[in-house]
Design an enzyme around this catalytic site. Structure first.
Site, PDB file in Angstrom:
ATOM      1  N   HIS A  12    -120.703  28.952 -44.874  1.00  0.00           N
ATOM      2  CA  HIS A  12    -121.695  27.969 -45.300  1.00  0.00           C
ATOM      3  C   HIS A  12    -122.135  28.352 -46.713  1.00  0.00           C
ATOM      4  CE1 HIS A  12    -122.671  27.072 -40.830  1.00  0.00           C
ATOM      5  NE2 HIS A  12    -121.725  26.275 -41.297  1.00  0.00           N
ATOM      6  N   GLU A  41    -125.695  29.589 -48.067  1.00  0.00           N
ATOM      7  CA  GLU A  41    -126.319  30.752 -47.431  1.00  0.00           C
ATOM      8  C   GLU A  41    -126.019  32.009 -48.247  1.00  0.00           C
ATOM      9  OE1 GLU A  41    -125.086  30.559 -43.327  1.00  0.00           O
ATOM     10  OE2 GLU A  41    -126.062  28.607 -43.038  1.00  0.00           O
ATOM     11  N   HIS A  69    -124.324  35.012 -41.912  1.00  0.00           N
ATOM     12  CA  HIS A  69    -124.982  33.749 -42.279  1.00  0.00           C
ATOM     13  C   HIS A  69    -126.415  34.021 -42.739  1.00  0.00           C
ATOM     14  CE1 HIS A  69    -122.139  30.715 -40.457  1.00  0.00           C
ATOM     15  NE2 HIS A  69    -121.682  31.837 -39.934  1.00  0.00           N
ATOM     16  N   GLU A 114    -127.244  36.826 -38.580  1.00  0.00           N
ATOM     17  CA  GLU A 114    -128.113  35.940 -39.347  1.00  0.00           C
ATOM     18  C   GLU A 114    -129.186  36.759 -40.059  1.00  0.00           C
ATOM     19  OE1 GLU A 114    -128.034  32.630 -39.630  1.00  0.00           O
ATOM     20  OE2 GLU A 114    -126.918  31.834 -37.901  1.00  0.00           O
TER      21      GLU A 114
END
Length: 495
Positions: free
Chosen positions: A233, A236, A330, A403
């Site tokens: 992504h 990010e 991420h 994350e």
């Protein structure tokens, strides 16, 4: 000097999350914004907006008043649903000029802006990114924009000759990565190999790093295999700082890093979506695909980077060594801290084994939260790397999504959040790398009695070492960097 935006607008389908907001194609290009009907000579204070640079994003600027401007994020290329990342410059400012910028077309309603997050800013004379004061940032439903959520921030320009740059979070561009990897290559480390795994649609490099001690040093030793990927992504950007932290530590001369290289083969893909990163997208590739929903059947034509990485992992999974860890890095737009997602299994013993690494990481990293870590099998996540590879690999393998918050973490015993910096993101990466030693000691793959780590090096000392300076590869701060720090007084933007 007034210039028009380089592309026209087109309509979004009625089903988009923006509720029918116009979609913008292309970034503003040195756009001077003057009062409506103004025909005189351009003056200082007639702001010039630009996002036509790498990872830039700003699609439109509306003049509201001398002090206020509505700013529209350009949607991801070929996909109007995603509008979160912004990154633009402002110049031709007047000293002490006060403004309010309203970002008016976010595609998400939930945001860390509700919890104190603020945009980052730098200027030509103060090149280090800083967060704006939280008290100058507001996130609210706006009746003037169909009750969509708007993020407004007040700012006061203080140096007329500076160009100011504002972004959603600290940018980490494709070019920055290439410079960093080039600097690593120039060190000619015998335990680091860089190769081009493939090319993106726009012919950008998909890099693969292999970090491990040369086989000839101990040809009989059986090694474990770890794969780490980041930036599927593109918006990010904290994922790239974490990834660099992992790499910096693993290639360092620290005894823990040396031990890991002797026992583990690390395969790292630092930027899985280079086109999206270059274009300033938040979620998608050039062609508008969320690559993290296409692991099941990636197309070599439409998703070439994902296709190449999947082929690599399938090949590694069939290797006699066996792939033990896959971690996809991420950043999260609504939660604090670092945390992990894992898969759900029927066997309780496998469930317990899967929880070991996150628990160990929680002990090493003060910003990592095991309580936020969760294990799920959501249908909507079926096409992600974690879910797909969790089903592909055998029951001795572990697949995680790591994350980290775009904003902050809560330190133990603290009642207020601590905003992340580029350095603390990298520190989390170093802590992730360090945790592999704890894990392999925990399961007796690495023998404590044979470790060549001096007893005086405790855990926190280990975690603070192996740090590199802005990709220059030597871990020392250069004279030019020290000069930049001296010049880098705070940009308060006080209103």
């Amino acid at each position: 000097m007034e210039r028009k935006m380089e592309d026209n607008m087109r309509d979004v389908d009625a089903g988009s999350e923006a509720g029918g907001e116009d979609a913008l194609v292309g970034n503003v290009n040195k756009l001077m914004v003057t009062p409506p009907g103004y025909t005189g000579v351009p003056r200082k204070g007639h702001l010039v907006f630009d996002a036509c640079f790498e990872s830039g994003n700003l699609g439109r600027v509306d003049y509201i008043s001398e002090f206020e401007f509505d700013l529209f994020i350009r949607p991801d290329t070929c996909n109007p649903r995603f509008r979160v990342w912004f990154n633009f410059t402002v110049e031709n400012v007047r000293e002490t000029q006060r403004v309010i910028f309203n970002i008016v077309n976010f595609s998400k309603t939930k945001s860390l802006y509700r919890d104190g997050m603020s945009p980052v800013v730098k200027s030509t004379s103060r090149p280090k990114w800083q967060r704006l004061p939280t008290k100058n940032v507001y996130y609210y439903r706006c009746p003037d924009h169909r009750r969509n959520y708007v993020m407004s921030f007040a700012f006061c320009f203080d140096r007329e000759d500076d160009v100011y740059q504002f972004a959603y979070c600290y940018p980490y561009t494709y070019t920055r990565l290439q410079h960093y990897l080039d600097s690593l290559e120039r060190r000619n480390l015998d335990y680091l190999q860089r190769e081009q795994l493939g090319l993106s649609v726009q012919q950008r490099r998909l890099d693969l790093l292999t970090i491990t001690s040369p086989a000839q040093q101990n040809p009989e030793k059986v090694k474990k295999l770890v794969v780490l990927t980041a930036r599927v992504h593109p918006g990010e950007s904290p994922a790239s700082f974490i990834c660099q932290g992992v790499i910096d530590f693993l290639v360092s001369q620290h005894p823990v890093a040396q031990t890991l290289r002797d026992h583990v083969i690390f395969k790292i893909v630092p930027m899985l979506n280079p086109d999206g990163v270059y274009l300033g997208n938040y979620r998608c590739s050039l062609m508008g695909f969320d690559l993290n929903r296409h692991w099941q059947e990636p197309s070599p034509w439409a998703h070439p980077t994902l296709h190449a990485v999947k082929q690599l992992i399938v090949q590694l999974s069939q290797d006699p060594v066996g792939l033990e860890f896959y971690i996809d890095v991420h950043a999260h737009s609504t939660m604090m801290n670092g945390f992990m997602y894992g898969n759900v299994f029927e066997e309780e013993e496998r469930v317990q084994r899967q929880a070991v690494f996150p628990r160990l990481l929680c002990q090493n990293a003060p910003d990592f939260s095991f309580s936020n870590t969760s294990f799920n099998r959501d249908v909507v996540k079926a096409g992600t790397g974690r879910r797909f590879l969790g089903g592909l690999l055998d029951d001795t393998s572990y697949c995680y999504t790591l994350e980290v918050s775009f904003y902050s973490y809560m330190a133990a015993g603290s009642t207020s959040p601590v905003p992340y910096t580029e350095d603390t993101y990298m520190k989390l990466g170093r802590n992730v790398a360090r945790t592999f030693l704890d894990y392999y000691r925990h399961n007796n793959f690495i023998d404590d009695n044979k470790l060549q780590i001096p007893n005086h090096i405790n855990s926190m000392e280990v975690l603070s070492q192996g740090r590199q300076g802005n990709g220059n590869g030597n871990g020392r701060t250069s004279g030019s960097e020290r000069g930049a720090e001296r010049k880098n007084q705070s940009i308060t933007g006080e209103y």
